[in-house]
Design a protein around this motif. Sequence first.
Motif, mmCIF file in Angstrom:
data_model
loop_
_atom_site.group_PDB
_atom_site.id
_atom_site.type_symbol
_atom_site.label_atom_id
_atom_site.label_comp_id
_atom_site.label_asym_id
_atom_site.label_seq_id
_atom_site.Cartn_x
_atom_site.Cartn_y
_atom_site.Cartn_z
ATOM 1 N N VAL A 178 0.840 -1.204 0.000
ATOM 2 C CA VAL A 178 0.000 0.000 0.000
ATOM 3 C C VAL A 178 0.874 1.252 0.000
ATOM 4 N N GLU A 179 1.962 1.207 0.772
ATOM 5 C CA GLU A 179 2.875 2.352 0.805
ATOM 6 C C GLU A 179 3.519 2.589 -0.547
ATOM 7 N N GLY A 180 4.038 1.502 -1.153
ATOM 8 C CA GLY A 180 4.778 1.663 -2.396
ATOM 9 C C GLY A 180 3.928 2.047 -3.588
ATOM 10 N N HIS A 181 2.679 1.533 -3.648
ATOM 11 C CA HIS A 181 1.858 1.753 -4.831
ATOM 12 C C HIS A 181 0.796 2.826 -4.653
ATOM 13 N N LEU A 182 0.539 3.265 -3.435
ATOM 14 C CA LEU A 182 -0.512 4.265 -3.213
ATOM 15 C C LEU A 182 0.021 5.495 -2.484
ATOM 16 N N LEU A 183 0.632 5.281 -1.313
ATOM 17 C CA LEU A 183 1.026 6.421 -0.488
ATOM 18 C C LEU A 183 2.190 7.200 -1.101
ATOM 19 N N GLN A 184 3.248 6.483 -1.518
ATOM 20 C CA GLN A 184 4.410 7.181 -2.066
ATOM 21 C C GLN A 184 4.068 8.006 -3.304
ATOM 22 N N PRO A 185 3.400 7.416 -4.342
ATOM 23 C CA PRO A 185 3.067 8.260 -5.504
ATOM 24 C C PRO A 185 2.083 9.378 -5.171
ATOM 25 N N LEU A 186 1.140 9.126 -4.265
ATOM 26 C CA LEU A 186 0.119 10.123 -3.966
ATOM 27 C C LEU A 186 0.672 11.265 -3.130
ATOM 28 N N LEU A 187 1.490 10.952 -2.121
ATOM 29 C CA LEU A 187 1.956 11.977 -1.192
ATOM 30 C C LEU A 187 3.239 12.642 -1.667
ATOM 31 N N MET A 188 4.159 11.862 -2.212
ATOM 32 C CA MET A 188 5.411 12.453 -2.674
ATOM 33 C C MET A 188 5.191 13.313 -3.916
ATOM 34 N N GLY A 189 4.465 12.753 -4.887
ATOM 35 C CA GLY A 189 4.187 13.512 -6.094
ATOM 36 C C GLY A 189 5.428 13.714 -6.939
ATOM 37 N N ARG A 190 5.256 14.533 -7.944
ATOM 38 C CA ARG A 190 6.368 14.790 -8.861
ATOM 39 C C ARG A 190 7.411 15.729 -8.277
ATOM 40 N N ALA A 191 7.046 16.442 -7.209
ATOM 41 C CA ALA A 191 7.985 17.422 -6.653
ATOM 42 C C ALA A 191 9.251 16.764 -6.130
ATOM 43 N N VAL A 192 9.152 15.547 -5.598
ATOM 44 C CA VAL A 192 10.319 14.879 -5.025
ATOM 45 C C VAL A 192 10.491 13.491 -5.630
ATOM 46 N N SER A 193 10.030 13.301 -6.849
ATOM 47 C CA SER A 193 10.095 11.977 -7.461
ATOM 48 C C SER A 193 11.539 11.620 -7.788
ATOM 49 N N VAL A 194 11.961 10.483 -7.300
ATOM 50 C CA VAL A 194 13.291 9.950 -7.571
ATOM 51 C C VAL A 194 13.117 8.488 -7.942
ATOM 52 N N HIS A 195 13.847 8.029 -8.923
ATOM 53 C CA HIS A 195 13.726 6.647 -9.381
ATOM 54 C C HIS A 195 14.105 5.683 -8.252
ATOM 55 N N PRO A 196 13.391 4.549 -8.115
ATOM 56 C CA PRO A 196 13.712 3.593 -7.040
ATOM 57 C C PRO A 196 15.163 3.122 -7.058
ATOM 58 N N LEU A 197 15.739 2.947 -8.251
ATOM 59 C CA LEU A 197 17.143 2.536 -8.310
ATOM 60 C C LEU A 197 18.045 3.604 -7.704
ATOM 61 N N ALA A 198 17.745 4.870 -7.985
ATOM 62 C CA ALA A 198 18.533 5.955 -7.395
ATOM 63 C C ALA A 198 18.386 5.971 -5.876
ATOM 64 N N ILE A 199 17.187 5.650 -5.376
ATOM 65 C CA ILE A 199 16.970 5.614 -3.923
ATOM 66 C C ILE A 199 17.822 4.517 -3.291
ATOM 67 N N VAL A 200 17.774 3.312 -3.864
ATOM 68 C CA VAL A 200 18.531 2.186 -3.306
ATOM 69 C C VAL A 200 20.029 2.483 -3.325
ATOM 70 N N LEU A 201 20.528 2.996 -4.451
ATOM 71 C CA LEU A 201 21.957 3.311 -4.546
ATOM 72 C C LEU A 201 22.351 4.423 -3.581
ATOM 73 N N ALA A 202 21.471 5.429 -3.420
ATOM 74 C CA ALA A 202 21.781 6.514 -2.492
ATOM 75 C C ALA A 202 21.835 6.010 -1.056
ATOM 76 N N VAL A 203 20.870 5.159 -0.675
ATOM 77 C CA VAL A 203 20.878 4.610 0.685
ATOM 78 C C VAL A 203 22.116 3.757 0.914
ATOM 79 N N ALA A 204 22.481 2.922 -0.083
ATOM 80 C CA ALA A 204 23.683 2.087 0.055
ATOM 81 C C ALA A 204 24.936 2.941 0.202
ATOM 82 N N ALA A 205 25.054 3.978 -0.624
ATOM 83 C CA ALA A 205 26.214 4.860 -0.513
ATOM 84 C C ALA A 205 26.225 5.593 0.826
#
Length: 421
Positions: free
Chosen positions: A351-378
Amino acid sequence: MSRFARFRMRASQTWARLRTNPYVERYEQVRRRNEDPELDDVPDEVEEEFADADEVEPPDPEGVPHGVKVAAGWSWRALVIAAAVVGVLYLASILSFVVIPILVSLLLAAMLQPLVALLVKAHVPRSIAAAIVLIAGIAAVAGVLTLVINQFVANIDTLVDSVQKGLLNLQDWAKYGPLHLEQKQINNFFSEFQTVITDWLSDNQSILAGTAVESLGIVFNILTGAFLVLFTTFFFMRDGRRIWTFLVRMLPERAHEPLLHAGFASWRTLVSFVRATILVAFIDAVGIGAWLMFLDIELAIPLAALVFLGAFIPIIGATVSGIVAVLVALVGDDWVTALLVLAGVIVVQQVEGHLLQPLLMGRAVSVHPLAIVLAVAAGVVLAGPIGALIAVPIVAVLNNGIKALRAHAHPPDETPGNVAA
């Protein structure tokens, strides 16, 4: 008129139209001049146009192909950029005692700044408004931590009993399950495990003593960093705009307006990100906590608080906190309850990944999931848990800040390659 005569007439008409074409006329003029150099009826601009079209780049006297030059140019520029990034990271690691509190203060200021703005609109002086919001935030965090710690302390005996029960169940499974181990083998395993731990403690007493001394220094650094975070957060909430304007005014005048615009856009992105993250974390904690309480899991409230804190690290934090909840259910109850907890965690995360994140984050802070994973790992590699916490906000802020700079440098009606322009 015969069919052949009509064809000749159409062909002659077509050729006449082609001869009146200005490009064909220019070509004929240049051709006649090349055949007879004494003719001077070709305009200079026509001659230059065709001369430029036929011009061939002269060979390099050094014998280096053009492609190699381009590749070399991109290579040394890439090396300079990489060296600059490494230098910034190295300087940040040296000044981590200052850099990390500043980054955490930016997150806290982005979270609390809307409340300060409301109080300022209510004609409260900005300094007093920032102090009130900061004190209220500290009180709220202290209250939540007190609740979680009290719940953990109140259920620690139950948790220890559950762990012992889980170990006994594990022994029974090893004895009567598919392994069919004997009791002597099980006892030898636990005795060897205890011996290994005892030997390690005896061999590393000096290291542990030094670690205890170092721990006092770590505690002192944490307290100092916490004070720095509070102090910096207060001034960010009170004078954030003036601080950014002061920093920008130190740069060349041509960079003032673009950097001011990019800075304010980045700040709006950070505020939106923090708001959405808090709301998503709260919904995750309420959903998983309610499911744990429904299943009568021990430490349901501390686990819900752990889920809330873990949700601030996108993707990885929610997964780790969910695994902890499943392990507690497995140790305290049985595998059926653990599977039910796992199912609830998966549903909430979907529910978070498919509803809350796209609805609440929106395009203003949209970052590709791969970029998120790599950023967290780094972030984990460079700065541990704090790096995982601040990695994604940094990526989101840089993403929208660079977009704002590009939009300011090339407005929509002046963008290179824009067909409308």
